[in-house]
Design an enzyme around this catalytic site. Structure first.
Site, mmCIF file in Angstrom:
data_model
loop_
_atom_site.group_PDB
_atom_site.id
_atom_site.type_symbol
_atom_site.label_atom_id
_atom_site.label_comp_id
_atom_site.label_asym_id
_atom_site.label_seq_id
_atom_site.Cartn_x
_atom_site.Cartn_y
_atom_site.Cartn_z
ATOM 1 N N GLY A 1 -14.099 -2.719 10.147
ATOM 2 C CA GLY A 1 -15.216 -2.483 9.223
ATOM 3 C C GLY A 1 -16.413 -1.766 9.816
ATOM 4 O O GLY A 1 -17.523 -1.898 9.307
ATOM 5 N N ASN B 1 -16.943 1.383 9.653
ATOM 6 C CA ASN B 1 -17.387 2.333 8.620
ATOM 7 C C ASN B 1 -18.164 1.615 7.521
ATOM 8 O O ASN B 1 -19.152 2.145 7.019
ATOM 9 C CB ASN B 1 -16.201 3.107 8.037
ATOM 10 C CG ASN B 1 -15.803 4.273 8.928
ATOM 11 O OD1 ASN B 1 -16.485 5.289 8.963
ATOM 12 N ND2 ASN B 1 -14.729 4.100 9.689
ATOM 13 N N ARG C 1 -3.586 0.417 2.932
ATOM 14 C CA ARG C 1 -2.558 0.312 1.901
ATOM 15 C C ARG C 1 -2.570 1.567 1.044
ATOM 16 O O ARG C 1 -3.631 2.132 0.770
ATOM 17 C CB ARG C 1 -2.830 -0.873 0.974
ATOM 18 C CG ARG C 1 -2.762 -2.218 1.611
ATOM 19 C CD ARG C 1 -2.904 -3.289 0.544
ATOM 20 N NE ARG C 1 -1.850 -3.170 -0.449
ATOM 21 C CZ ARG C 1 -0.616 -3.614 -0.289
ATOM 22 N NH1 ARG C 1 -0.280 -4.224 0.818
ATOM 23 N NH2 ARG C 1 0.280 -3.464 -1.240
ATOM 24 N N LEU C 2 -1.380 1.951 0.602
ATOM 25 C CA LEU C 2 -1.245 3.071 -0.331
ATOM 26 C C LEU C 2 -1.387 2.488 -1.733
ATOM 27 O O LEU C 2 -0.700 1.529 -2.071
ATOM 28 C CB LEU C 2 0.143 3.676 -0.135
ATOM 29 C CG LEU C 2 0.413 5.081 -0.661
ATOM 30 C CD1 LEU C 2 -0.552 6.069 -0.038
ATOM 31 C CD2 LEU C 2 1.849 5.473 -0.362
ATOM 32 N N ASN D 1 -11.510 8.217 0.616
ATOM 33 C CA ASN D 1 -10.900 7.644 1.819
ATOM 34 C C ASN D 1 -11.391 8.430 3.023
ATOM 35 O O ASN D 1 -11.747 9.597 2.903
ATOM 36 C CB ASN D 1 -9.371 7.750 1.732
ATOM 37 C CG ASN D 1 -8.680 7.118 2.924
ATOM 38 O OD1 ASN D 1 -9.071 6.036 3.373
ATOM 39 N ND2 ASN D 1 -7.677 7.790 3.467
ATOM 40 N N HIS E 1 -10.175 9.516 6.949
ATOM 41 C CA HIS E 1 -8.968 9.551 7.760
ATOM 42 C C HIS E 1 -9.296 10.176 9.127
ATOM 43 O O HIS E 1 -9.966 11.206 9.187
ATOM 44 C CB HIS E 1 -7.879 10.353 7.050
ATOM 45 C CG HIS E 1 -6.603 10.356 7.804
ATOM 46 N ND1 HIS E 1 -5.746 9.276 7.807
ATOM 47 C CD2 HIS E 1 -6.063 11.271 8.632
ATOM 48 C CE1 HIS E 1 -4.729 9.539 8.607
ATOM 49 N NE2 HIS E 1 -4.892 10.743 9.109
HETATM 50 C C1 GAR Z 1 -11.078 4.527 10.734
HETATM 51 O O1 GAR Z 1 -11.000 5.291 11.906
HETATM 52 C C2 GAR Z 1 -10.394 5.238 9.586
HETATM 53 O O2 GAR Z 1 -10.468 6.633 9.688
HETATM 54 C C3 GAR Z 1 -8.975 4.765 9.756
HETATM 55 O O3 GAR Z 1 -9.091 3.423 10.112
HETATM 56 C C4 GAR Z 1 -10.275 3.244 10.872
HETATM 57 C C5 GAR Z 1 -11.011 2.036 10.353
HETATM 58 O O4 GAR Z 1 -12.063 1.690 11.191
HETATM 59 N N1 GAR Z 1 -8.219 4.936 8.562
HETATM 60 C C6 GAR Z 1 -6.944 5.323 8.526
HETATM 61 O O5 GAR Z 1 -6.284 5.531 9.507
HETATM 62 C C7 GAR Z 1 -6.382 5.480 7.124
HETATM 63 N N2 GAR Z 1 -5.102 6.099 7.166
HETATM 64 P P1 GAR Z 1 -13.154 0.643 10.727
HETATM 65 O O6 GAR Z 1 -12.411 -0.572 10.161
HETATM 66 O O7 GAR Z 1 -13.894 0.283 11.969
HETATM 67 O O8 GAR Z 1 -14.023 1.294 9.701
#
Ligand code: GAR
Length: 208
Positions: free
Chosen positions: A12, A14, A92-93, A108, A110
């Site tokens: 979390g 982000n 999740r998709l 989203n 990525h």
């Molecule tokens: C982030 O780096 C995001 O880009 C990635 O998961 C991480 C979550 O970090 N998402 C994916 O890979 C989606 N396919 P966080 O929980 O610290 O925000």
């Protein structure tokens, strides 16, 4: 005031960056009304609680199918009158029904320059492939995996001594700036979608 739901599965960071951006006025006129997780143990839930943001856990095992799971989530988010669904490390998709319920209102982030290295291992896959440049992408969610219209992207070089951890850390720093920026653009109505291309208002300095 736009009502945002943030969907999480893990750490979390982000989510935290988005909360900070709202608190410091880098995202204007928006509020996180709920944090939704598919994992009870997600640290993102602790962050939500610290900031007194309500949260809810949807456990996959409590539903007979992906469709039933997503339908419950759609009803929940609609009941909360959510305008924008922000996936922040939500692993999740979602089903086509979910996409249709929030068409062009699901974002989203990525950790690669899409369409390269989609999926759950974006950073590791880019490193293993040997690319010299990678980065992160904020996009709208469509029916595919990491295939929706791209809102913002930013690149960083891969260093010869990079590990998955070091590269991930630099990409995270980038994400924490780019995601709030994309959300703020959406909230202020600055993103126009034509076909699969997103156009950002030219007056948004540094972006056009
Ligand atoms: C982030 O780096 C995001 O880009 C990635 O998961 C991480 C979550 O970090 N998402 C994916 O890979 C989606 N396919 P966080 O929980 O610290 O925000």
């Amino acid at each position: 005031m736009k009502r945002i739901a943030v969907l999480v599965s893990g750490n979390g960071s982000n989510l935290e960056a988005i909360i900070n951006a709202i608190n410091t006025g880098r995202i204007t006129n928006a509020k996180i009304v709920v944090v939704v997780s598919d994992k009870e143990e997600a640290y993102a839930l602790v962050r939500a609680e610290k900031h007194k943001i309500p949260s809810h856990v949807f456990r996959r095992q409590d539903y007979p199918s992906r469709e039933a799971y997503d339908r419950a989530m759609i009803a929940f988010l609609q009941e909360k009158q959510v305008d924008l669904v922000v996936m922040a490390g939500f692993m999740r998709l979602v089903t086509p029904e979910f996409v249709a319920a929030f068409r062009h209102r699901i974002m989203n982030i990525h950790p690669s320059l899409l369409p390269a290295f989609p999926g759950t291992r974006g950073v590791a896959d880019a490193l293993a492939y040997g690319v010299k440049v990678t980065g992160c992408t904020v996009h709208f969610v469509d029916e595919g995996m990491d295939t929706g219209p791209i809102i913002l992207q930013e690149a960083i070089p891969v260093r010869p001594d990079d590990t998955v951890e070091s590269l991930q850390a630099r990409i995270h720093t980038l994400e924490h700036r780019l995601y709030p920026q994309a959300i703020d653009l959406w909230v202020r109505g600055k993103i126009k979608i034509i076909g699969r291309r997103c156009f950002i208002d030219e007056q948004e300095t540094g972006l056009a």
